[in-house]
Enzyme design. Sequence first.
Site, mmCIF file in Angstrom:
data_model
loop_
_atom_site.group_PDB
_atom_site.id
_atom_site.type_symbol
_atom_site.label_atom_id
_atom_site.label_comp_id
_atom_site.label_asym_id
_atom_site.label_seq_id
_atom_site.Cartn_x
_atom_site.Cartn_y
_atom_site.Cartn_z
ATOM 1 C CG HIS A 59 62.551 29.972 35.390
ATOM 2 N ND1 HIS A 59 61.806 29.144 34.482
ATOM 3 C CD2 HIS A 59 63.310 30.559 34.575
ATOM 4 C CE1 HIS A 59 62.262 29.304 33.166
ATOM 5 N NE2 HIS A 59 63.145 30.164 33.191
ATOM 6 C CG HIS B 181 69.706 32.259 26.735
ATOM 7 N ND1 HIS B 181 69.062 32.542 25.985
ATOM 8 C CD2 HIS B 181 69.389 31.601 28.009
ATOM 9 C CE1 HIS B 181 67.677 32.297 26.627
ATOM 10 N NE2 HIS B 181 67.798 31.799 27.876
HETATM 11 C C1 HEM Z 1 67.426 27.694 29.446
HETATM 12 C C2 HEM Z 1 64.119 30.880 27.285
HETATM 13 C C3 HEM Z 1 66.049 34.521 29.611
HETATM 14 C C4 HEM Z 1 69.043 31.525 31.741
HETATM 15 C C5 HEM Z 1 66.426 28.303 28.671
HETATM 16 C C6 HEM Z 1 65.409 27.451 28.210
HETATM 17 C C7 HEM Z 1 64.461 28.367 27.246
HETATM 18 C C8 HEM Z 1 64.899 29.725 27.780
HETATM 19 C C9 HEM Z 1 63.361 28.037 26.631
HETATM 20 C C10 HEM Z 1 65.433 26.074 27.887
HETATM 21 C C11 HEM Z 1 64.880 25.296 29.050
HETATM 22 C C12 HEM Z 1 65.232 23.995 28.857
HETATM 23 O O1 HEM Z 1 64.710 23.146 28.032
HETATM 24 O O2 HEM Z 1 65.934 23.315 29.674
HETATM 25 C C13 HEM Z 1 64.375 32.052 27.719
HETATM 26 C C14 HEM Z 1 63.472 33.276 27.133
HETATM 27 C C15 HEM Z 1 64.118 34.297 27.876
HETATM 28 C C16 HEM Z 1 65.219 33.891 28.651
HETATM 29 C C17 HEM Z 1 62.631 33.245 26.189
HETATM 30 C C18 HEM Z 1 63.783 35.818 27.616
HETATM 31 C C19 HEM Z 1 63.308 36.315 26.562
HETATM 32 C C20 HEM Z 1 67.198 34.190 30.468
HETATM 33 C C21 HEM Z 1 67.653 34.731 31.279
HETATM 34 C C22 HEM Z 1 68.634 33.909 32.296
HETATM 35 C C23 HEM Z 1 68.480 32.769 31.374
HETATM 36 C C24 HEM Z 1 67.378 36.349 31.544
HETATM 37 C C25 HEM Z 1 69.523 34.400 32.951
HETATM 38 C C26 HEM Z 1 69.997 35.662 33.342
HETATM 39 C C27 HEM Z 1 69.110 30.393 31.415
HETATM 40 C C28 HEM Z 1 69.689 29.324 31.566
HETATM 41 C C29 HEM Z 1 69.497 27.960 30.835
HETATM 42 C C30 HEM Z 1 68.275 28.638 30.271
HETATM 43 C C31 HEM Z 1 71.160 29.313 32.338
HETATM 44 C C32 HEM Z 1 70.059 26.907 30.766
HETATM 45 C C33 HEM Z 1 69.314 25.805 31.544
HETATM 46 C C34 HEM Z 1 70.202 24.543 31.544
HETATM 47 O O3 HEM Z 1 71.025 24.419 30.938
HETATM 48 O O4 HEM Z 1 69.599 23.565 32.129
HETATM 49 N N1 HEM Z 1 66.023 29.661 28.562
HETATM 50 N N2 HEM Z 1 65.373 32.472 28.748
HETATM 51 N N3 HEM Z 1 67.507 32.717 30.481
HETATM 52 N N4 HEM Z 1 68.284 29.909 30.324
HETATM 53 FE FE1 HEM Z 1 66.697 31.209 29.600
#
Ligand code: HEM
Length: 687
Positions: free
Chosen positions: A96, A259
């Site tokens: 982010h 993810h």
């Molecule tokens: C978590 C959406 C792309 C890495 C999340 C969460 C959402 C989300 C809604 C949950 C946040 C929470 O409630 O804690 C999206 C969308 C994406 C996207 C819509 C693009 C279409 C990415 C990318 C990465 C990424 C490109 C890294 C390369 C992560 C990680 C988590 C996460 C590692 C987990 C965080 C945790 O476990 O606390 N994402 N994301 N995301 N996202 Fe994404």
Amino acid sequence: AAVAVLVSNAFQPVDAVGCPMLARRDVRSSALPPNHPTSDYTFHTRDEPLADALTKKPLDWAAVEADIEKALTDSKSFWPADFGNYGPFLIRLAWHCAGSYRTSDGRGGCDGGRIRFNPELEWEDNANLDKARQLLEPIKKKYGSSLSWSDLITLSGDVAITSMGGPSIGFCGGRKDDVDGTDSLVLGPSAEQIAIAPCPVNGNCSSPLGPTTIGLIYVNPEGPMGVPDPSGSVPDIRSSFGRMGMNDRETVALIGGGHSFGKTHGACPAGAGQCGSGPDKGKGPNTFTSGFEGPWTSRPTEWTNEYFVNLLAYNWTKFTGPGGKNQWKPADTDVLPPSKSAIRMLTADVALLYDPSYRALVKEYARDLPSLERDFGAAWYKLVSRDMGPVSRCRGPRVPPPQPFQNPLPAPPTKLADFRAVRKDVEQYLTTKSSLSEQIPGDGPNGRNYGALFVELAWRCASTFRATDFFGGCNGARIRLNPEKNWPENTGMDKVLHVLSKVKSKYPAGLSWADLIVLAGETALEKAGSNRLSFVGGRVDAKDGSNPEPRTYYLNASVAARDSAKVMGLTATQYVALSARLRSPSQQARLGLGDKTYTSDASRLSSEYFQILLKNKWIPTGVESKSGAKQYKASGKGGDLFVTDADLALIWDPEFRKIAQSFAKDQRKFKAAFADAWSTLMKADLF
Ligand code: HEM
């Protein structure tokens, strides 16, 4: 005599104050010499004082990495780690921080560390990331000013990935922290953003904004405008990832690779801080962040390609999650083991099945882990390093070889041409009734205005520079190549290059096009009465033509002028001064504006330009230049004069107007400001 000082035989260009160029690399200040006046230098808030930079202890990067790794599994009671590992949380923080980058103007990105300040701090998508930073605070304290927040945040993401078994191709350090969030105001929501990039329907934002929704990093996870429609999410994903310079392969690798780790948080419908009770209220299993709930894989703290395998393995059905939002789960949860039946997807994940190109990549990564590792490693590095510019700006022991996105340039020659001799050759074109008149017909009596063409070429070449992401500029001389040479505003520059090719061919080694273009412009300016300009040589020529696209989205000329100054890293004074550069009548004609001179003498650099702007009343003629500049005509006595809205922006904008008025009154002041501005811009891309 006014030409640059060059130490012979060695590639060690020095600037006007005798400061070796290389010494400046460690004190990022857009290539300004250390004793350069910076009093009205408003753009680079991120620069730390020179003294700090010089007294800083060298950073032990390996020790920082070890500290981060230790912190990953040291769960703290103020914000307990999911699965005993903060890795996924810190990957989200790094993503982010970096993911606000946009190619339109090079703004956003983690360099500057503005995720710590408003407006980014309050973006809905950055919920709870203040806790992730709090976890890193002891490390930041330990290393003090030797380690920026922005490097620490980015490096934490990297260490988190590798510590869980994921790939890394290396790390580009060297980010500097801004003192506040000012440079992110244009990302929105703010008045600045509305002026430059309005988004009438939030959720449907387009370029120059990066995301579809202000306050989110890219797209709405739940689907377009919150509607759980995976096919509808596809164009949003493609467009918003495209606006940060990612292709389909990079996009799918990043979303699925990211993810592979962690989970979403939306334990109950009540919202942040409200779920659960007792000491664990609002945290741990009771966390509410995005309002979605659940992991993407059965092993959320291990690097796997299970995300892709899962996407293909199940029929995904829509349901309302515990946080009250639309999510997706496997249709046959009853027959699955608990580790699999708990798996969840977002609409934006399921979308990857609804596009042939995305789906083919999902299949590839599901069967070929090494392919995912290669693509994710490279795409992650690009994601977090894109705003750092050329590889020469990267610091630390793990900097990988130059990547295509860094627009690498060839190595500089070991011996540079004798620039005094080159300058004499250029001068010949400025003083004789040269053959120029055959090559570029119609440019004034006795070739007097040809200098203006050289100035225009150097300006066109250098003014692509963006201080936002250190992209563009004349180093590389990409104005010779596609696509830049075909931009409407570069019409006719091929002719000027053709003229200079005679000089170029006299120096088969040691004279790059880029140096020649800058030197020809400076020679012409000094001939036209400019103060001495501090030429610095050592540029090289690129083989590929990528450079920032012209920004054509501005709503009016005033907004364009103000914002262009900022993107180029110029002060208002510098920007206004540069606008009075020589203009060639024949070039005006080629651009479709008629062959009028802006001043009484197009061969002299003077502040008459400002006097003319200020003393006349201007009426639109309805004529537009090839690049869309609108022409205006002086009313009454000045009836023969034409300018464009880009010129008039200098008197429409109150701050610019004041500067223009002071230049109109004071030729010496103008010339000093012009020389400063010109030298700054010509050197801005030398790192
Ligand atoms: C978590 C959406 C792309 C890495 C999340 C969460 C959402 C989300 C809604 C949950 C946040 C929470 O409630 O804690 C999206 C969308 C994406 C996207 C819509 C693009 C279409 C990415 C990318 C990465 C990424 C490109 C890294 C390369 C992560 C990680 C988590 C996460 C590692 C987990 C965080 C945790 O476990 O606390 N994402 N994301 N995301 N996202 Fe994404």
